[in-house]
Design a protein around this motif. Structure first.
Motif, PDB file in Angstrom:
ATOM      1  N   GLY A   1      13.671  71.820  52.921  1.00 29.93           N
ATOM      2  CA  GLY A   1      12.702  72.473  52.051  1.00 29.93           C
ATOM      3  C   GLY A   1      11.326  72.664  52.644  1.00 29.93           C
ATOM      4  O   GLY A   1      10.449  73.254  52.005  1.00 29.93           O
TER       5      GLY A   1
ATOM      6  N   THR B   1      15.880  76.803  55.384  1.00 24.30           N
ATOM      7  CA  THR B   1      15.354  75.975  54.294  1.00 24.30           C
ATOM      8  C   THR B   1      16.184  74.702  54.148  1.00 24.30           C
ATOM      9  O   THR B   1      15.643  73.599  54.005  1.00 24.30           O
ATOM     10  CB  THR B   1      15.358  76.762  52.974  1.00 24.30           C
ATOM     11  OG1 THR B   1      14.513  77.906  53.105  1.00 24.30           O
ATOM     12  CG2 THR B   1      14.846  75.901  51.825  1.00 24.30           C
TER      13      THR B   1
ATOM     14  N   ASP C   1      10.264  77.697  53.835  1.00 21.86           N
ATOM     15  CA  ASP C   1      10.695  78.409  52.638  1.00 21.86           C
ATOM     16  C   ASP C   1      10.021  79.769  52.608  1.00 21.86           C
ATOM     17  O   ASP C   1       8.788  79.848  52.649  1.00 21.86           O
ATOM     18  CB  ASP C   1      10.317  77.602  51.387  1.00 21.86           C
ATOM     19  CG  ASP C   1      11.075  78.041  50.142  1.00 21.86           C
ATOM     20  OD1 ASP C   1      11.056  79.254  49.846  1.00 21.86           O
ATOM     21  OD2 ASP C   1      11.688  77.185  49.485  1.00 21.86           O
TER      22      ASP C   1
ATOM     23  N   TRP D   1      12.914  77.988  47.220  1.00 29.20           N
ATOM     24  CA  TRP D   1      14.125  78.806  47.266  1.00 29.20           C
ATOM     25  C   TRP D   1      15.144  78.349  46.226  1.00 29.20           C
ATOM     26  O   TRP D   1      15.962  79.150  45.749  1.00 29.20           O
ATOM     27  CB  TRP D   1      14.727  78.742  48.671  1.00 29.20           C
ATOM     28  CG  TRP D   1      15.907  79.639  48.859  1.00 29.20           C
ATOM     29  CD1 TRP D   1      17.213  79.260  48.967  1.00 29.20           C
ATOM     30  CD2 TRP D   1      15.900  81.076  48.928  1.00 29.20           C
ATOM     31  NE1 TRP D   1      18.021  80.368  49.107  1.00 29.20           N
ATOM     32  CE2 TRP D   1      17.240  81.492  49.094  1.00 29.20           C
ATOM     33  CE3 TRP D   1      14.899  82.033  48.878  1.00 29.20           C
ATOM     34  CZ2 TRP D   1      17.599  82.836  49.204  1.00 29.20           C
ATOM     35  CZ3 TRP D   1      15.256  83.374  48.985  1.00 29.20           C
ATOM     36  CH2 TRP D   1      16.590  83.767  49.148  1.00 29.20           C
TER      37      TRP D   1
END
Length: 306
Positions: free
Chosen positions: A107, A102, A110, A143
């Protein structure tokens, strides 16, 4: 040498084992995909032990980490979202690895993005969700919203995790390690649905040959890779996609937006020291979209784009 069928009964499906020329070939099903094991020569009893152990490894990991199985760790975590869960070391290692991916993908990758499957169904159909449907799910993705201090995990209520993006490659490497424990030094190729690991070089110096299929002609190899040891993995949209209005939507979602990655290759294949490493790089590359080639060049690994 003629085929010499052997049946090994284990788990729900059983395992087949046949002699093919200079190697043994085992087959079983796990993690919703066909699994193949190729073993260089040796006695039949040894091949049986190796294939048996590999199948048990695959089934164990599936039982433990499949989000679809009521008794799995992942199902329990998702079912008790909002409460504190203490996980074992193996689960913690996978969560740490997922968190690393991640961060590396900024990002885009995830493991909480599985919630978006409520809006997307990648079955080759033509249904595309609305932005409103996706926006309703995005608060449950991220996350950064998870409380994770090894070995304690807490999801927000309504959140879920899905280890499918890393689980199969992990299973391949685990199975290869077990094969080497059962028969140290024996060359073995483990193939779980196109994710492959080779443990130990063949005694005759020859490579195992691994085909990379054409995305538009499944089952037809576009390239053949000679693999002496290590891992190979492929990410792509040849089997899981949505086709609507002349536009093809890949099943690889950008967790930040909830939408499929735009302008990504149809498939990325990478070789590496392990299948897990190869799979991670293919996933990260696909998430780069049109910049996949540049990303792969910077990795210094051998790769194939289609």
């Amino acid at each position: 040498m003629g085929a010499n069928p052997v049946s090994i009964k284990r788990g729900p499906c059983g395992v087949s084992l046949v002699r093919s020329h200079d190697h043994w070939a085992g087959r079983f099903a796990a993690m919703a995909c066909p699994c193949d094991v190729l073993i260089e020569g040796g006695p039949q009893a040894q091949a049986k032990r190796m294939v048996d152990a590999i199948a048990e490894c695959a089934w164990r990991i599936e039982r433990k980490f499949s989000r679809y199985r009521p008794g799995s760790v992942v199902h329990y975590i998702n079912d008790t979202a909002g409460t504190v869960v203490t996980v074992d070391d193996e689960t913690a290692n996978l969560l740490d690895f997922a968190a690393t991916l991640t961060n590396l993908s900024q990002g885009r990758f995830d493991i909480t993005s599985g919630t978006l499957r409520r809006a997307w169904t990648f079955d080759g159909g033509d249904r595309v969700p609305t932005q409103e449907q996706i926006d309703a799910l995005l608060p449950l993705v991220g996350w950064h919203a998870v409380q994770w201090t090894r070995p304690v995990l807490r999801l927000r209520p309504g959140m879920q995790i899905d280890l499918g993006g890393i689980g199969k490659e992990y299973a391949v490497d685990a199975a290869a390690a077990i094969a080497n424990t059962v028969a140290p030094g024996v060359s073995c190729l483990v193939n779980f649905g196109g994710d492959v690991a080779v443990v130990n070089a063949r005694s005759d110096g020859q490579p195992w040959r691994v085909g990379i299929e054409k995305p538009d002609r499944l089952g037809t190899p576009a390239h053949v890779v000679q693999l002496y040891r290590g891992g190979i993995a492929t990410s792509g949209d040849s089997r899981r996609f949505v086709l609507s209005g002349g536009q093809r939507y890949s099943h690889i979602l950008d967790a930040r937006t909830g939408w499929p990655v735009r302008n990504a290759p149809h498939s990325v294949t990478v070789t590496a020291e392990t299948c897990t490493q190869a799979g991670s790089v293919t996933t990260l590359a696909m998430l780069q979209g049109e910049n996949a080639d540049a990303f792969l060049k910077s990795s210094g690994m051998d790769y194939w784009l289609q």
